[in-house]
Scaffold this motif. Structure first.
Motif, PDB file in Angstrom:
ATOM      1  N   ALA A  29      31.415  67.821 -28.323  1.00 35.05           N
ATOM      2  CA  ALA A  29      32.310  66.666 -28.257  1.00 35.05           C
ATOM      3  C   ALA A  29      32.041  65.826 -27.014  1.00 35.05           C
ATOM      4  O   ALA A  29      31.806  66.356 -25.939  1.00 35.05           O
ATOM      5  CB  ALA A  29      33.753  67.132 -28.275  1.00 35.05           C
ATOM      6  N   VAL A  30      32.082  64.517 -27.200  1.00 37.22           N
ATOM      7  CA  VAL A  30      31.992  63.566 -26.093  1.00 37.22           C
ATOM      8  C   VAL A  30      33.230  62.687 -26.191  1.00 37.22           C
ATOM      9  O   VAL A  30      33.628  62.287 -27.278  1.00 37.22           O
ATOM     10  CB  VAL A  30      30.701  62.728 -26.176  1.00 37.22           C
ATOM     11  CG1 VAL A  30      30.700  61.609 -25.156  1.00 37.22           C
ATOM     12  CG2 VAL A  30      29.471  63.610 -26.004  1.00 37.22           C
ATOM     13  N   ARG A  31      33.831  62.401 -25.057  1.00 40.75           N
ATOM     14  CA  ARG A  31      35.046  61.587 -25.047  1.00 40.75           C
ATOM     15  C   ARG A  31      34.838  60.375 -24.127  1.00 40.75           C
ATOM     16  O   ARG A  31      33.903  60.348 -23.323  1.00 40.75           O
ATOM     17  CB  ARG A  31      36.236  62.414 -24.586  1.00 40.75           C
ATOM     18  CG  ARG A  31      36.119  62.898 -23.170  1.00 40.75           C
ATOM     19  CD  ARG A  31      37.158  63.928 -22.775  1.00 40.75           C
ATOM     20  NE  ARG A  31      37.024  64.325 -21.404  1.00 40.75           N
ATOM     21  CZ  ARG A  31      36.012  65.036 -20.891  1.00 40.75           C
ATOM     22  NH1 ARG A  31      35.021  65.423 -21.658  1.00 40.75           N
ATOM     23  NH2 ARG A  31      35.984  65.345 -19.620  1.00 40.75           N
ATOM     24  N   CYS A  32      35.712  59.423 -24.245  1.00 42.74           N
ATOM     25  CA  CYS A  32      35.649  58.248 -23.380  1.00 42.74           C
ATOM     26  C   CYS A  32      35.863  58.673 -21.931  1.00 42.74           C
ATOM     27  O   CYS A  32      36.644  59.580 -21.651  1.00 42.74           O
ATOM     28  CB  CYS A  32      36.698  57.222 -23.801  1.00 42.74           C
ATOM     29  SG  CYS A  32      36.328  56.463 -25.393  1.00 42.74           S
ATOM     30  N   GLY A  33      35.136  58.011 -21.036  1.00 40.61           N
ATOM     31  CA  GLY A  33      35.203  58.335 -19.617  1.00 40.61           C
ATOM     32  C   GLY A  33      33.806  58.533 -19.059  1.00 40.61           C
ATOM     33  O   GLY A  33      32.805  58.213 -19.703  1.00 40.61           O
ATOM     34  N   PRO A  34      33.689  59.074 -17.853  1.00 37.90           N
ATOM     35  CA  PRO A  34      32.377  59.217 -17.217  1.00 37.90           C
ATOM     36  C   PRO A  34      31.508  60.262 -17.915  1.00 37.90           C
ATOM     37  O   PRO A  34      32.006  61.275 -18.403  1.00 37.90           O
ATOM     38  CB  PRO A  34      32.705  59.636 -15.790  1.00 37.90           C
ATOM     39  CG  PRO A  34      34.080  60.197 -15.851  1.00 37.90           C
ATOM     40  CD  PRO A  34      34.780  59.532 -16.986  1.00 37.90           C
ATOM     41  N   LEU A  35      30.230  59.968 -17.951  1.00 35.92           N
ATOM     42  CA  LEU A  35      29.226  60.861 -18.542  1.00 35.92           C
ATOM     43  C   LEU A  35      27.965  60.759 -17.700  1.00 35.92           C
ATOM     44  O   LEU A  35      27.591  59.659 -17.278  1.00 35.92           O
ATOM     45  CB  LEU A  35      28.924  60.447 -19.988  1.00 35.92           C
ATOM     46  CG  LEU A  35      27.825  61.222 -20.693  1.00 35.92           C
ATOM     47  CD1 LEU A  35      28.254  61.541 -22.125  1.00 35.92           C
ATOM     48  CD2 LEU A  35      26.517  60.470 -20.715  1.00 35.92           C
ATOM     49  N   THR A  36      27.333  61.876 -17.445  1.00 39.86           N
ATOM     50  CA  THR A  36      26.076  61.882 -16.698  1.00 39.86           C
ATOM     51  C   THR A  36      24.925  62.180 -17.641  1.00 39.86           C
ATOM     52  O   THR A  36      24.935  63.188 -18.340  1.00 39.86           O
ATOM     53  CB  THR A  36      26.101  62.939 -15.578  1.00 39.86           C
ATOM     54  OG1 THR A  36      27.174  62.635 -14.685  1.00 39.86           O
ATOM     55  CG2 THR A  36      24.793  62.951 -14.804  1.00 39.86           C
ATOM     56  N   TYR A  37      23.944  61.261 -17.675  1.00 33.76           N
ATOM     57  CA  TYR A  37      22.685  61.524 -18.371  1.00 33.76           C
ATOM     58  C   TYR A  37      21.783  62.278 -17.396  1.00 33.76           C
ATOM     59  O   TYR A  37      21.643  61.885 -16.234  1.00 33.76           O
ATOM     60  CB  TYR A  37      21.974  60.227 -18.751  1.00 33.76           C
ATOM     61  CG  TYR A  37      22.475  59.559 -20.006  1.00 33.76           C
ATOM     62  CD1 TYR A  37      22.350  60.183 -21.249  1.00 33.76           C
ATOM     63  CD2 TYR A  37      23.030  58.291 -19.967  1.00 33.76           C
ATOM     64  CE1 TYR A  37      22.772  59.554 -22.402  1.00 33.76           C
ATOM     65  CE2 TYR A  37      23.455  57.656 -21.115  1.00 33.76           C
ATOM     66  CZ  TYR A  37      23.322  58.291 -22.329  1.00 33.76           C
ATOM     67  OH  TYR A  37      23.737  57.661 -23.476  1.00 33.76           O
ATOM     68  N   ILE A  38      21.146  63.327 -17.888  1.00 32.46           N
ATOM     69  CA  ILE A  38      20.231  64.128 -17.074  1.00 32.46           C
ATOM     70  C   ILE A  38      18.843  64.043 -17.693  1.00 32.46           C
ATOM     71  O   ILE A  38      18.670  64.324 -18.884  1.00 32.46           O
ATOM     72  CB  ILE A  38      20.691  65.599 -17.013  1.00 32.46           C
ATOM     73  CG1 ILE A  38      22.094  65.684 -16.419  1.00 32.46           C
ATOM     74  CG2 ILE A  38      19.701  66.435 -16.207  1.00 32.46           C
ATOM     75  CD1 ILE A  38      22.697  67.068 -16.502  1.00 32.46           C
TER      76      ILE A  38
END
Length: 114
Positions: A29-38
């Motif tokens: 699951a991914v939700r709205c808000g900050p996300l880091t691409y690695i």
């Protein structure tokens, strides 16, 4: 913080803001808000973006939804996605994650709008 790996060739487009969505399959699951691409090949390289919307649909609907039907007809879309997900099918439910650029995300943090 939520995280997603990204192939190195896409990092410049995310960094400069021309890539502001990703299509994912069975990655949690991914939700709205900050996300880091690695970066898959160099985990020390990371980009933080702000997820603005998450949509679920079949892979066969994704190109039309993104306005890319001409560039990504079903055979091209399926072949491209199978590079990352060998078992994916056109009727597989995918998640389309929309996000701000890293610069717009940083501006949001700087403004305290988080």
């Amino acid at each position: 913080m939520q995280y997603l790996e990204i192939v190195p060739r896409l990092i410049p487009a995310v960094r400069n803001g021309t890539k502001r969505h990703t299509i994912r399959w069975q990655e949690g699951a991914v939700r709205c808000g900050p996300l880091t691409y690695i970066n898959q090949q160099d985990p020390s390289e990371r980009l933080v973006v702000w997820v603005t919307e998450v949509k679920t649909m079949s892979l066969s609907q994704a190109a039309d939804y993104l306005g890319m039907s001409a560039e990504w007809p079903d055979p091209i879309m399926l072949a491209g996605m199978r590079e990352h997900y060998p078992a994916i099918e056109l009727d597989s439910a995918v998640v389309i994650i929309h996000h701000l650029s890293p610069a717009a995300t940083q501006a949001r943090f700087d403004a305290g709008d988080v």
